[in-house]
Write a protein that holds these residues in place. Structure first.
Motif, PDB file in Angstrom:
ATOM      1  N   VAL A   1       0.378   6.678   1.247  1.00  0.00           N
ATOM      2  CA  VAL A   1       1.236   6.135   0.479  1.00  0.00           C
ATOM      3  C   VAL A   1       1.260   6.514  -0.897  1.00  0.00           C
ATOM      4  O   VAL A   1       0.449   6.488  -1.764  1.00  0.00           O
ATOM      5  CB  VAL A   1       0.616   4.704   0.892  1.00  0.00           C
ATOM      6  CG1 VAL A   1       1.690   3.618   0.074  1.00  0.00           C
ATOM      7  CG2 VAL A   1       0.618   4.102   2.127  1.00  0.00           C
TER       8      VAL A   1
ATOM      9  N   ASN B   1      12.453   5.149  -3.153  1.00  0.00           N
ATOM     10  CA  ASN B   1      11.377   4.362  -3.866  1.00  0.00           C
ATOM     11  C   ASN B   1      11.934   4.252  -5.430  1.00  0.00           C
ATOM     12  O   ASN B   1      11.501   4.998  -6.419  1.00  0.00           O
ATOM     13  CB  ASN B   1      10.170   5.442  -4.022  1.00  0.00           C
ATOM     14  CG  ASN B   1       8.798   4.713  -4.128  1.00  0.00           C
ATOM     15  OD1 ASN B   1       8.915   3.330  -4.921  1.00  0.00           O
ATOM     16  ND2 ASN B   1       7.974   4.798  -3.479  1.00  0.00           N
TER      17      ASN B   1
ATOM     18  N   SER C   1       0.494   0.206  -0.983  1.00  0.00           N
ATOM     19  CA  SER C   1      -0.904   0.434  -0.476  1.00  0.00           C
ATOM     20  C   SER C   1      -1.477  -0.618   0.423  1.00  0.00           C
ATOM     21  O   SER C   1      -1.911  -0.174   1.448  1.00  0.00           O
ATOM     22  CB  SER C   1      -1.545   1.122  -1.258  1.00  0.00           C
ATOM     23  OG  SER C   1      -2.083   0.206  -2.215  1.00  0.00           O
TER      24      SER C   1
ATOM     25  N   GLU D   1       2.039   5.389  -4.246  1.00  0.00           N
ATOM     26  CA  GLU D   1       1.686   3.895  -4.756  1.00  0.00           C
ATOM     27  C   GLU D   1       2.515   4.020  -6.084  1.00  0.00           C
ATOM     28  O   GLU D   1       2.549   4.788  -6.845  1.00  0.00           O
ATOM     29  CB  GLU D   1       0.561   3.742  -5.313  1.00  0.00           C
ATOM     30  CG  GLU D   1      -0.080   2.352  -5.699  1.00  0.00           C
ATOM     31  CD  GLU D   1       0.566   1.371  -4.735  1.00  0.00           C
ATOM     32  OE1 GLU D   1       1.567   0.824  -4.801  1.00  0.00           O
ATOM     33  OE2 GLU D   1      -0.311   1.215  -3.828  1.00  0.00           O
TER      34      GLU D   1
ATOM     35  N   SER E   1       7.859   3.685   1.340  1.00  0.00           N
ATOM     36  CA  SER E   1       6.464   3.903   1.427  1.00  0.00           C
ATOM     37  C   SER E   1       5.951   3.921   2.871  1.00  0.00           C
ATOM     38  O   SER E   1       5.150   4.394   3.329  1.00  0.00           O
ATOM     39  CB  SER E   1       5.341   3.157   0.653  1.00  0.00           C
ATOM     40  OG  SER E   1       5.929   2.945  -0.833  1.00  0.00           O
TER      41      SER E   1
END
Lengths: 283, 283
Positions: free
Chosen positions: B227, B82, B239, B229, B105
């Motif tokens: 998730v 991420n 999301s 975000e 995610s």
DNA sequence: TGAAAAGTTGTAAAATTACTACATTTGATG
DNA sequence: CATCAAATGTAGTAATTTTACAACTTTTCA
């Protein structure tokens, strides 16, 4: 390149026994790479030469070579394979299959993404006087999402589901306006017509569609994503997700191009939502 | 874990001959994985058992096992991380970052998916007399997408963007009806109110939202996806994608539950679209 | 310094593993 | 149902890897 993908795709080309081998490997690839050809043959209920032939059909030199490829596929960060949902899959199976095949498709989309075109699209969007997003059917919700994103940028954004409204809106478009048309297949007649109308008015027409489609031919700029669609279910799934990510990318490019001050503006838009919420954080 | 790193680090612990092997492998790992133990021994100027001992010192079962580990190390592309988009990222960077962080995610979402709840949700949906999908803001497009999917199933489906219409629709709901409310945060006031109204009328309220949120507390069933975000951009991205996949899963579960004949019906719906297209295939 | 001990390396044989040639079976077609 | 082609398995062969042991090197300590 990924051998696991290859196994799922080649499925039709395998013989009956070879398919047994394929199933055993797909069921538990980790076990497969640590098995000898004899063990794998026994597990699949076939003879050793069959396993060997299976390996060769996948363009490997033989069993050991196949294991190397398989090991690489597993390590590749992409254990995601486009496994189709089958009739008697339980919730566990279809849930994971859908996640995995979506991710497999995204991986393909990621690799096929054309950076130069994306950059050009961001260029055009930042310079646009007015941006319209149109799609029909499943693509309508993608356009809807684009509206939601770009609306926050304080630029004139237009979105309609109604084809008459879409048409009228394009009639009124002109130079400096950007019309983004979304369609996975690029074969929807009314969208193609809309593209022609908009171009006739000197608006810039951008297509989020598959290349070489009728719609693509009418566009000034085509953002195509090579997503292998799972047509089994007769519903668009992965293609739509990829389109949404593309929207995210365009929106992100847009904000970055607009610079720092602009992002504070975004924050303000978001803060305004607070009144309608029980607490903080965005929706 | 990575065997190439292990080789460089363990360097001191190797014997003289073993170090020769290490050097040859490090110099050209790609060649190494395609060589037999004899070839590698000759290249390193040592005997075969020395190569074998070298492998064992790295905690592998033997030469073939070592090759597997090596192959994996070499294949080890970047696992999805991420990585947040930064201010001076170019198109190349942000495009890949968005793809990768979305996939990261989704990976988290995949692992946190609660199969039992999904199955229960499918149960409720298949038995529903009427299904409503409501969401606001970014979640509106998810609801929109759900409409598009479930509409094909020839079940009464309701979708509104307008909160007054949503409210009125819930007032008219009753037992046997399912209301699906979509909100990433679960803090949108008017959605929580709608949930209360629907429950008051004995309708089943299903929430696609985060657990322990105000909305979740009003639901009969909560489908939550953990998730992480990316809030940097002040826009919901991952999301929403996860929510869409959940819709795909529910829709798929629905069709599977309805059986084979039903799927032919789906095909028919799709075929009907042909008239509006320049050619075949679905949008 | 030199002899024993510990560690290292190589040779050759054994064991495992994979592959090939050929025979048998299966299935499709006229 | 006869014939042919494709698919599969059997059994033997080849290749590869591993083991056992012997030779050699280095270290240690009297």
């Amino acid at each position: 390149m990924n051998i696991l993908e290859k196994i799922t795709q080649h499925n039709a080309v395998f013989s009956k026994s070879e398919r047994k081998v394929a199933e055993v490997i797909l069921a538990n690839p980790q076990t497969a790479i640590h098995s000898s050809i004899a063990t794998l043959a026994k597990m699949s209920g076939v003879s050793e030469p069959t396993v060997n032939r299976f390996c060769r059909r996948l363009d490997t030199k033989g069993y050991p070579d196949f294991k190397l490829h398989l090991a690489q596929s597993l390590a590749n960060g992409t254990p995601y394979v486009n496994r189709h949902v089958e009739e008697n899959d339980g919730p566990e199976e279809y849930t994971h299959k859908i996640f995995e095949s979506t991710m497999a498709s995204l991986e393909v989309a990621r690799q096929s993404a054309d950076i130069a075109t994306i950059n050009r699209a961001v260029d055009l969007l930042t310079q646009a006087q007015k941006i319209s997003f149109f799609g029909l059917g499943a693509s309508a919700s993608v356009a809807h999402d684009a509206l939601n994103k770009f609306f926050r940028f304080n630029v004139p954004v237009i979105y309609f589901e109604d084809i008459i409204m879409q048409r009228m809106s394009c009639m009124n478009s002109g130079e400096g306006d950007v019309v983004v048309l979304i369609s996975h297949t690029g074969r929807t007649k009314s969208l193609v017509e809309i593209a022609q109308i908009a171009r006739g008015n000197d608006a810039t027409v951008m297509g989020i569609t598959s290349k070489d489609s009728p719609l693509a031919q009418e566009c000034n700029l085509v953002l195509s994503l090579e997503v292998p669609e799972d047509t089994d279910m007769y519903m668009p799934m992965a293609s739509r997700i990829a389109q949404l990510i593309l929207i995210d990318i365009l929106a992100t490019g847009f904000t970055l191009r607009r610079g720092n001050k602009f992002r504070e503006n975004l924050k303000r838009v978001k803060d305004t939502l607070r009144g309608s919420r029980f607490d903080k954080r965005g929706d």
